[in-house]
Design an enzyme around this catalytic site. Structure first.
Site, mmCIF file in Angstrom:
data_model
loop_
_atom_site.group_PDB
_atom_site.id
_atom_site.type_symbol
_atom_site.label_atom_id
_atom_site.label_comp_id
_atom_site.label_asym_id
_atom_site.label_seq_id
_atom_site.Cartn_x
_atom_site.Cartn_y
_atom_site.Cartn_z
ATOM 1 N N HIS A 165 0.933 -1.133 0.130
ATOM 2 C CA HIS A 165 -0.124 -0.145 -0.220
ATOM 3 C C HIS A 165 0.789 1.323 -0.037
ATOM 4 O O HIS A 165 0.871 2.128 0.926
ATOM 5 C CB HIS A 165 -0.810 0.035 1.226
ATOM 6 C CG HIS A 165 -2.046 0.778 1.110
ATOM 7 N ND1 HIS A 165 -2.226 2.107 0.604
ATOM 8 C CD2 HIS A 165 -3.421 0.648 1.693
ATOM 9 C CE1 HIS A 165 -3.296 2.531 0.804
ATOM 10 N NE2 HIS A 165 -3.943 1.856 1.405
ATOM 11 N N GLU A 269 -0.241 1.287 -5.939
ATOM 12 C CA GLU A 269 -0.107 0.145 -4.911
ATOM 13 C C GLU A 269 -0.079 -1.063 -6.000
ATOM 14 O O GLU A 269 -0.654 -1.280 -6.615
ATOM 15 C CB GLU A 269 -1.086 -0.146 -3.932
ATOM 16 C CG GLU A 269 -1.573 1.070 -3.158
ATOM 17 C CD GLU A 269 -2.727 0.954 -2.442
ATOM 18 O OE1 GLU A 269 -3.102 -0.128 -2.158
ATOM 19 O OE2 GLU A 269 -3.390 1.910 -2.106
#
Length: 311
Positions: A165, A269
């Protein structure tokens, strides 16, 4: 030289949490917290921070750290009885004393091997046993590499979704564009995961965005016009790419995120979200992300990301 700091140093971070500092001889560095196996800092050889970490990030377990590179496992998103983005990012990892052979690491690379195995409480939440190994490497040119290996040590198959992330630090979100995802299909999380095809010749930002791009290339470029800097993401084993910025309204609703901080960050991501990865007993999955930051080149007044994407 006396007084020179070691390439790998374990020390105390915020609130006394243990962290590892990786250093490269030319001056670049990275920091990894044992809590979450979480990369919280990546600086170039000028000492400039390349990752975004919220000024309101809470370094107090069990709260996940806001910013850097949280690891989303065993799920990305919010499904079933598991907490959003899984629990690997708010558990304590340990040093892997017996890492499997990775591709050869040259002596001038600083790296750390971490491992996470579920405990009894974790098995109640998600009843599958596994070993999750993470290697974080700082390359001689300042590139940051994260390699995850997840091995099924259970007697039955299991499936998971995954994402690095990554929060990138940008000068101004309205001056940023993403190249490499144009013409691709994506699922829009703001529209109940409805499927669309990206129309623009590059992705720019003027409102909240939360999209999962599918069947993405191994290389994506994030161009910061103001800083004249291009981030290049290279990924293996991770077919999807999530692009997220909460924008003004949602930013104000996130407790551990500054009201105006959305202007200075962008999440791009590397992920495996649309199709879950299934491992049979004894099987291993490997997913790798390499991040580099390079000066953007101009051609006829425009940045030239194609050179970066092809390089």
């Amino acid at each position: 030289m006396s007084g020179e700091k070691p390439p790998v140093e374990i020390c105390k971070g915020v609130n006394g949490l243990d962290k590892v500092v990786l250093r490269e001889v030319r001056g670049s560095s990275a920091e990894v917290y044992f809590y979450g196996g979480h990369v919280t800092s990546w600086k170039n050889d000028h000492g400039e921070e390349l990752l975004f970490l919220s000024s309101k990030a809470i370094f107090k377990p069990p709260k996940a750290i806001r910013g850097g590179i949280p690891i989303c496992f065993p799920q990305f998103g919010n499904h079933g009885n598991l907490e959003q983005h899984g629990y690997a990012r708010n558990r304590f990892w340990s040093i892997d004393k017996d890492p499997p052979p990775f591709s050869t690491v040259s002596p001038n690379k600083a790296y750390i091997d971490l491992i996470f195995k579920p405990n009894e409480e974790d098995l109640k939440i998600w009843p599958h046993s596994y070993e999750f190994r993470l290697r974080v490497t700082l390359g001689p040119g300042g590139d940051l590499m994260l390699t995850s290996r997840i091995r099924n040590t259970d007697g039955k198959p299991f499936s998971f979704t995954f994402a690095y992330h990554t929060y990138l630090s940008v000068s101004d979100i309205s001056e940023v564009r993403v190249e490499g995802l144009e013409t691709l299909d994506y699922l829009d999380n703001l529209k109940d995961k409805e499927r669309f095809t990206e129309q623009g010749d590059a992705i720019t930002f003027e409102s909240e965005v939360d999209k999962i791009y599918l069947a993405t290339p191994t290389k994506i470029a994030v161009i910061d016009h103001e800083k004249k800097r291009t981030f290049v993401l290279r990924k293996d084993g991770l077919p999807d790419a999530v692009v997220w910025n909460p924008w003004e309204k949602k930013a104000k609703s996130i407790a551990d995120f500054g009201d105006d901080e959305y202007k200075h960050m962008l999440c791009v991501e590397a992920a495996a979200v649309e199709k879950a990865i299934t491992l049979k007993p004894g099987e291993e999955w490997k997913g790798r992300l390499e991040l580099s930051a390079v000066p953007s080149s101009y051609r006829s007044g425009q940045l030239d990301p194609q050179r970066v994407l092809q390089g």
